[in-house]
Motif scaffolding. Sequence first.
Motif, PDB file in Angstrom:
ATOM      1  N   ARG A  74       0.843  -1.196   0.000  1.00 16.36           N
ATOM      2  CA  ARG A  74       0.000   0.000   0.000  1.00 16.36           C
ATOM      3  C   ARG A  74       0.883   1.253   0.000  1.00 16.36           C
ATOM      4  O   ARG A  74       1.853   1.345   0.747  1.00 16.36           O
ATOM      5  N   CYS A  75       0.507   2.210  -0.842  1.00 15.37           N
ATOM      6  CA  CYS A  75       1.192   3.499  -0.845  1.00 15.37           C
ATOM      7  C   CYS A  75       0.517   4.407   0.172  1.00 15.37           C
ATOM      8  O   CYS A  75      -0.697   4.626   0.103  1.00 15.37           O
ATOM      9  N   HIS A  76       1.275   4.930   1.103  1.00 12.64           N
ATOM     10  CA  HIS A  76       0.717   5.792   2.137  1.00 12.64           C
ATOM     11  C   HIS A  76       0.544   7.233   1.668  1.00 12.64           C
ATOM     12  O   HIS A  76       0.126   8.083   2.441  1.00 12.64           O
ATOM     13  N   HIS A  77       0.854   7.495   0.398  1.00 11.03           N
ATOM     14  CA  HIS A  77       0.649   8.831  -0.165  1.00 11.03           C
ATOM     15  C   HIS A  77      -0.606   8.896  -1.040  1.00 11.03           C
ATOM     16  O   HIS A  77      -1.383   9.838  -0.932  1.00 11.03           O
ATOM     17  N   CYS A  78      -0.780   7.905  -1.914  1.00  9.24           N
ATOM     18  CA  CYS A  78      -1.938   7.935  -2.820  1.00  9.24           C
ATOM     19  C   CYS A  78      -2.945   6.834  -2.533  1.00  9.24           C
ATOM     20  O   CYS A  78      -3.980   6.747  -3.206  1.00  9.24           O
ATOM     21  N   SER A  79      -2.640   5.962  -1.551  1.00  9.23           N
ATOM     22  CA  SER A  79      -3.533   4.874  -1.113  1.00  9.23           C
ATOM     23  C   SER A  79      -3.684   3.758  -2.140  1.00  9.23           C
ATOM     24  O   SER A  79      -4.574   2.913  -1.999  1.00  9.23           O
ATOM     25  N   LEU A  80      -2.844   3.733  -3.160  1.00  5.20           N
ATOM     26  CA  LEU A  80      -2.884   2.633  -4.114  1.00  5.20           C
ATOM     27  C   LEU A  80      -2.546   1.322  -3.404  1.00  5.20           C
ATOM     28  O   LEU A  80      -1.622   1.263  -2.587  1.00  5.20           O
ATOM     29  N   GLU A  81      -3.299   0.264  -3.708  1.00  2.80           N
ATOM     30  CA  GLU A  81      -3.039  -1.048  -3.138  1.00  2.80           C
ATOM     31  C   GLU A  81      -2.760  -2.047  -4.254  1.00  2.80           C
ATOM     32  O   GLU A  81      -3.448  -2.068  -5.276  1.00  2.80           O
ATOM     33  N   LEU A  82      -1.736  -2.873  -4.049  1.00  3.56           N
ATOM     34  CA  LEU A  82      -1.389  -3.925  -5.002  1.00  3.56           C
ATOM     35  C   LEU A  82      -1.162  -5.225  -4.236  1.00  3.56           C
ATOM     36  O   LEU A  82      -0.817  -5.209  -3.046  1.00  3.56           O
ATOM     37  N   ARG A  83      -1.343  -6.346  -4.918  1.00  2.30           N
ATOM     38  CA  ARG A  83      -1.016  -7.625  -4.311  1.00  2.30           C
ATOM     39  C   ARG A  83       0.490  -7.753  -4.140  1.00  2.30           C
ATOM     40  O   ARG A  83       1.268  -7.204  -4.915  1.00  2.30           O
ATOM     41  N   ILE A  84       0.895  -8.495  -3.138  1.00  3.87           N
ATOM     42  CA  ILE A  84       2.322  -8.759  -2.956  1.00  3.87           C
ATOM     43  C   ILE A  84       2.787  -9.664  -4.104  1.00  3.87           C
ATOM     44  O   ILE A  84       2.190 -10.725  -4.337  1.00  3.87           O
ATOM     45  N   PRO A  85       3.809  -9.260  -4.847  1.00  2.12           N
ATOM     46  CA  PRO A  85       4.247 -10.092  -5.982  1.00  2.12           C
ATOM     47  C   PRO A  85       4.806 -11.436  -5.508  1.00  2.12           C
ATOM     48  O   PRO A  85       5.468 -11.521  -4.477  1.00  2.12           O
ATOM     49  N   ARG A  86       4.516 -12.498  -6.267  1.00  6.48           N
ATOM     50  CA  ARG A  86       5.029 -13.829  -5.928  1.00  6.48           C
ATOM     51  C   ARG A  86       6.526 -13.937  -6.199  1.00  6.48           C
ATOM     52  O   ARG A  86       7.231 -14.738  -5.584  1.00  6.48           O
ATOM     53  N   SER A  87       6.995 -13.120  -7.144  1.00 10.53           N
ATOM     54  CA  SER A  87       8.412 -13.148  -7.489  1.00 10.53           C
ATOM     55  C   SER A  87       8.830 -11.755  -7.933  1.00 10.53           C
ATOM     56  O   SER A  87       7.991 -10.888  -8.190  1.00 10.53           O
TER      57      SER A  87
END
Length: 675
Positions: A407-420
């Motif tokens: 999670r970006c604490h500036h723009c609140s963008l959320e992404l899955r944790i990459p597997r690799s």
Amino acid sequence: MTDVFLTVALDTPLDTCFDYRWAGEGSTPQVGQLAQVPFGRREAVGIIVQVGSDTNVPADKMKSAIAVRPLPPLSGQWLNLCRFAADYYQRPLGEVALPALPKNLRSEKTVSLERALKKLGKQEQVHDPAPADAPRLNAGQQQAVDAIAAAEGFAPTLLYGVTGSGKTEVYLQAAARVLAAAAEQDSQAQILILIPEINLTPQLEGNVRARFPGVSIATLHSGLAEGERLTNWLAAHLGHARIVLGTRLAIMASLPHLKLIIIDEEHDASYKQQEGLRYSARDLAVWRARQLSIPIVLGSATPSLETWHHAQSGRYRQLELRERASQAAVLPRVRLIDMERDKPGEGLTSTLVSALKLRLERGEQSLLFLNRRGYAPVLACDACGWIGNCPRCTAFMVLHKPEHRMRCHHCSLELRIPRSCPTCGNIDLQPLGRGTQRVEEGLQHVFPEARIMRIDADSTRLKGSAQAAFDSVHRGDVDILIGTQMVAKGHDFRNLTLVGVLNPDTALFSHDYRASERLFAQLMQVAGRAGRAGQKEGGNASEVLIQTRYPQHPLYGAVMAHDYDRFASELLDERRQAGVPPFMYQALLRAEARELQTALDFLQHAAQCMEHEGITINDPIPMTVTRVSNVDRAQLLVESPSRPALQAFLKSWMAELRATKTRARWSLEVDPVDI
């Protein structure tokens, strides 16, 4: 019949008010009333700032006001407060006055207002200022209460007291004196108490209601539902609420019988609004007290350097509470743990682990303070050096392991944790650094039997969750509390005897000249959570352990000695030599655009568009976090040793900038706290 024209302030970026014809029935509207008017293709609600019989608007362009709200007018003093804020912070009057009102009051629909007025009308207006039984004050507290109660006219007072010295009790008993004096004179009095954060409200509100069971009390903060905020605002505006508690937005409340202002933790940066109108609630409170010629109390264990400077120079009176309120309670002993000698595992040194174990054995509570939420500040690949950056900001994505998200604490963008690793395919990605989530995980491995709770912005997202968490701590359902700055101030944990501070060193090397002041205040505040109820028989003396790689740094020496006086004196000397606030007055012009050069070009034009004798205009530079949400940001700092000179320059400068055509969006902040 003479025509009546209304001059109305509207919430628009245009630095002007608008004239409307009044063709309604009944009495002539008054200054301070709310009017519903046509504006462009829509309708808007504004505040009437002038009622007259002539206008400069041509008759063929004049529109008629639609209606006036059935609400007693806002006072001239309140409008003057808004005018001052508009002039000082260089904003149109409407952009200051309208956002200060509850959203339901600004709505084109009147149903909410009518419902709230009806609700207040049904409430029995009983006012009994007699306080419930109060604890006996020590000598320092009594002197402070007597001095505040005896103050006449504008009397700014710094209540400088160590953590746990009973400043809240001084506030309550001073408030009781003001309410009692008003009752004796058969007049009304209102008291405004400001606190820095919403999560401190329930504890203070509980104390105030218990002390004044016969007094109507209202709270104002952004966490309230809109209907509740409107009802509470109206209670203050109509004079029903005699004590109003709130965060920074409460300074703009309509309080027609205001007789005393109290600002708790006056040093806190939360009193500065960081969006829209970037006002300082503390500074506006001081101006409002001067305007009304009433006392104001600014309380803190670590006053801001601006307030401390005013007290040292005699502009503010200084009252001191050098001892803790409870005779059994003493200030905690502060020790430094050299992390070069005692290497941490799971983020905790062996010394701190041993101290935590002792508290668990004795049934005492501990607090671990780390002002960094999330699991880890960054996810990285050891094989190729890839780092998890936000694709929309010049910032790292913070790893939130329990949610399986970055999670970006500036723009609140959320992404899955990459597997690799996205670059080289390596599956062994490593978290770097520690946030509160990772410390919590490590503690659960070290102390599997302990009741551990984490309190930060992630764990308290739901309404009421923060208060439920703090209630658990107060009940004794928690052995070890892990938290950010949310837990560092204002809370009275009676069974807490150990505070551990993790990773404070980063602030020692910040480019922000205020960083050391903030770190010292933070450490003193969080240290003050320990030992507030005194030492138990057979128990440990309260203790604060600070893990650091720089134990020789003078800031830590001042913290160990609980010596704010010396620290502040030395810091003021440094500020004087460096020519920064409080010995310099500043304004910050920010610009943002899709391309950084567009923002820099606008700022360069701003720097050159006016002569500026006595004003220093620094070069435009990109902001530290240059890109947020795919928008580039830059800034331009303006300084002057004279506040009137700076204000005069800004007024002319803003007129020039508003006439400038640019694709950049820009804003001005007067007295910036983050540069």
